[in-house]
Design a protein around this motif. Sequence first.
Motif, PDB file in Angstrom:
ATOM      1  N   UNK A  58      -9.449  -2.823  36.292  1.00  0.00           N
ATOM      2  CA  UNK A  58      -9.390  -4.133  36.935  1.00  0.00           C
ATOM      3  C   UNK A  58      -7.978  -4.421  37.426  1.00  0.00           C
ATOM      4  N   UNK A  59      -7.741  -4.238  38.702  1.00  0.00           N
ATOM      5  CA  UNK A  59      -6.427  -4.514  39.271  1.00  0.00           C
ATOM      6  C   UNK A  59      -6.543  -5.634  40.286  1.00  0.00           C
ATOM      7  N   UNK A  60      -5.412  -6.211  40.677  1.00  0.00           N
ATOM      8  CA  UNK A  60      -5.435  -7.285  41.661  1.00  0.00           C
ATOM      9  C   UNK A  60      -4.044  -7.572  42.178  1.00  0.00           C
ATOM     10  N   UNK A  61      -3.998  -8.251  43.327  1.00  0.00           N
ATOM     11  CA  UNK A  61      -2.742  -8.613  43.986  1.00  0.00           C
ATOM     12  C   UNK A  61      -2.868 -10.009  44.578  1.00  0.00           C
ATOM     13  N   UNK A  62      -1.756 -10.773  44.587  1.00  0.00           N
ATOM     14  CA  UNK A  62      -1.755 -12.078  45.250  1.00  0.00           C
ATOM     15  C   UNK A  62      -0.356 -12.382  45.758  1.00  0.00           C
ATOM     16  N   UNK A  63      -0.228 -12.558  47.100  1.00  0.00           N
ATOM     17  CA  UNK A  63       1.055 -12.887  47.715  1.00  0.00           C
ATOM     18  C   UNK A  63       1.381 -14.380  47.604  1.00  0.00           C
ATOM     19  N   UNK A  64       0.452 -15.205  47.169  1.00  0.00           N
ATOM     20  CA  UNK A  64       0.642 -16.646  46.951  1.00  0.00           C
ATOM     21  C   UNK A  64       1.383 -17.327  48.106  1.00  0.00           C
ATOM     22  N   UNK A  65       0.929 -17.075  49.309  1.00  0.00           N
ATOM     23  CA  UNK A  65       1.491 -17.770  50.464  1.00  0.00           C
ATOM     24  C   UNK A  65       2.621 -17.046  51.177  1.00  0.00           C
ATOM     25  N   UNK A  66       3.175 -16.010  50.581  1.00  0.00           N
ATOM     26  CA  UNK A  66       4.192 -15.221  51.280  1.00  0.00           C
ATOM     27  C   UNK A  66       3.465 -14.411  52.358  1.00  0.00           C
ATOM     28  N   UNK A  67       4.175 -13.961  53.401  1.00  0.00           N
ATOM     29  CA  UNK A  67       3.521 -13.138  54.425  1.00  0.00           C
ATOM     30  C   UNK A  67       2.809 -11.941  53.795  1.00  0.00           C
ATOM     31  N   UNK A  68       1.642 -11.653  54.277  1.00  0.00           N
ATOM     32  CA  UNK A  68       0.793 -10.611  53.700  1.00  0.00           C
ATOM     33  C   UNK A  68       1.527  -9.283  53.542  1.00  0.00           C
ATOM     34  N   UNK A  69       1.463  -8.729  52.327  1.00  0.00           N
ATOM     35  CA  UNK A  69       2.057  -7.427  52.052  1.00  0.00           C
ATOM     36  C   UNK A  69       3.530  -7.442  51.699  1.00  0.00           C
ATOM     37  N   UNK A  70       4.164  -8.623  51.679  1.00  0.00           N
ATOM     38  CA  UNK A  70       5.608  -8.667  51.422  1.00  0.00           C
ATOM     39  C   UNK A  70       5.969  -8.959  49.976  1.00  0.00           C
ATOM     40  N   UNK A  71       5.005  -9.336  49.144  1.00  0.00           N
ATOM     41  CA  UNK A  71       5.322  -9.713  47.765  1.00  0.00           C
ATOM     42  C   UNK A  71       4.554  -8.862  46.752  1.00  0.00           C
ATOM     43  N   UNK A  72       3.254  -9.063  46.694  1.00  0.00           N
ATOM     44  CA  UNK A  72       2.453  -8.384  45.664  1.00  0.00           C
ATOM     45  C   UNK A  72       2.417  -6.874  45.857  1.00  0.00           C
ATOM     46  N   UNK A  73       2.341  -6.415  47.095  1.00  0.00           N
ATOM     47  CA  UNK A  73       2.251  -4.966  47.350  1.00  0.00           C
ATOM     48  C   UNK A  73       3.500  -4.227  46.865  1.00  0.00           C
ATOM     49  N   UNK A  74       4.725  -4.704  47.175  1.00  0.00           N
ATOM     50  CA  UNK A  74       5.892  -4.004  46.637  1.00  0.00           C
ATOM     51  C   UNK A  74       5.960  -4.066  45.105  1.00  0.00           C
ATOM     52  N   UNK A  75       5.469  -5.158  44.527  1.00  0.00           N
ATOM     53  CA  UNK A  75       5.423  -5.261  43.062  1.00  0.00           C
ATOM     54  C   UNK A  75       4.453  -4.219  42.501  1.00  0.00           C
ATOM     55  N   UNK A  76       3.284  -4.135  43.125  1.00  0.00           N
ATOM     56  CA  UNK A  76       2.262  -3.165  42.714  1.00  0.00           C
ATOM     57  C   UNK A  76       2.800  -1.737  42.836  1.00  0.00           C
ATOM     58  N   UNK A  77       3.524  -1.472  43.918  1.00  0.00           N
ATOM     59  CA  UNK A  77       4.091  -0.135  44.121  1.00  0.00           C
ATOM     60  C   UNK A  77       5.039   0.250  42.986  1.00  0.00           C
ATOM     61  N   UNK A  78       5.821  -0.709  42.489  1.00  0.00           N
ATOM     62  CA  UNK A  78       6.718  -0.436  41.360  1.00  0.00           C
ATOM     63  C   UNK A  78       5.892  -0.088  40.121  1.00  0.00           C
TER      64      UNK A  78
END
Length: 195
Positions: A58-78
């Motif tokens: 069970x994984x998930x991502x949420x940018x919470x209003x930041x431009x799409x792909x600029x917040x949660x995705x880099x966090x997930x990549x780490x």
Amino acid sequence: MYQLAAPAFADIEIKKSRFLGQLYPLNSRAEARQQLALIRAQHPDAVHVCWALVCAGDSGLDDDGEPSGTAAKPMYNVLVHKDVTNVLAVVVRYWGGIKLGAGGLTRAYGQAISDAFKNASLAEVQFFHEWDIVCAYADESQVRRLCDKFAATIRQVSYTEAATMAININQKTATSFEIELIGMLKGQVRIVKAD
């Protein structure tokens, strides 16, 4: 694969914006929702509470209003790069008045989580197989000694027409255990693998 031994935190400032990187060990999306609710309550003035979850199945991502792909995705990549599981990564952002652009946001969110990992204590995840070893009564003591040698846990023993030992064996040593068991008992053993 690793998991967190305890929560870890980092606090960075980039162009007057403050990014609070946070890592939490957990076991489900429900736990993640509870933790996020607590974080939002602790930081009511934050402009964004972005998160990435890597949890067994069970994984998930949420940018919470930041431009799409600029917040949660880099966090997930780490998280993926660190080879961790059962972890919630959260970055709480306080706006500093200067726009960072997509590249700046991506770097800031990734750095906040990378810096939190510098303060994290990781433990290796151990995976176990559940097996039933069916052998003659006379062979039970030999099987017990082999279990001790390989640090296999005997969960239960039942006696019918043969002795059946329910064990947990570390995935890393399971093949060696199986080879040695079959050789030791000259093939007069049955292994029932639950997984």
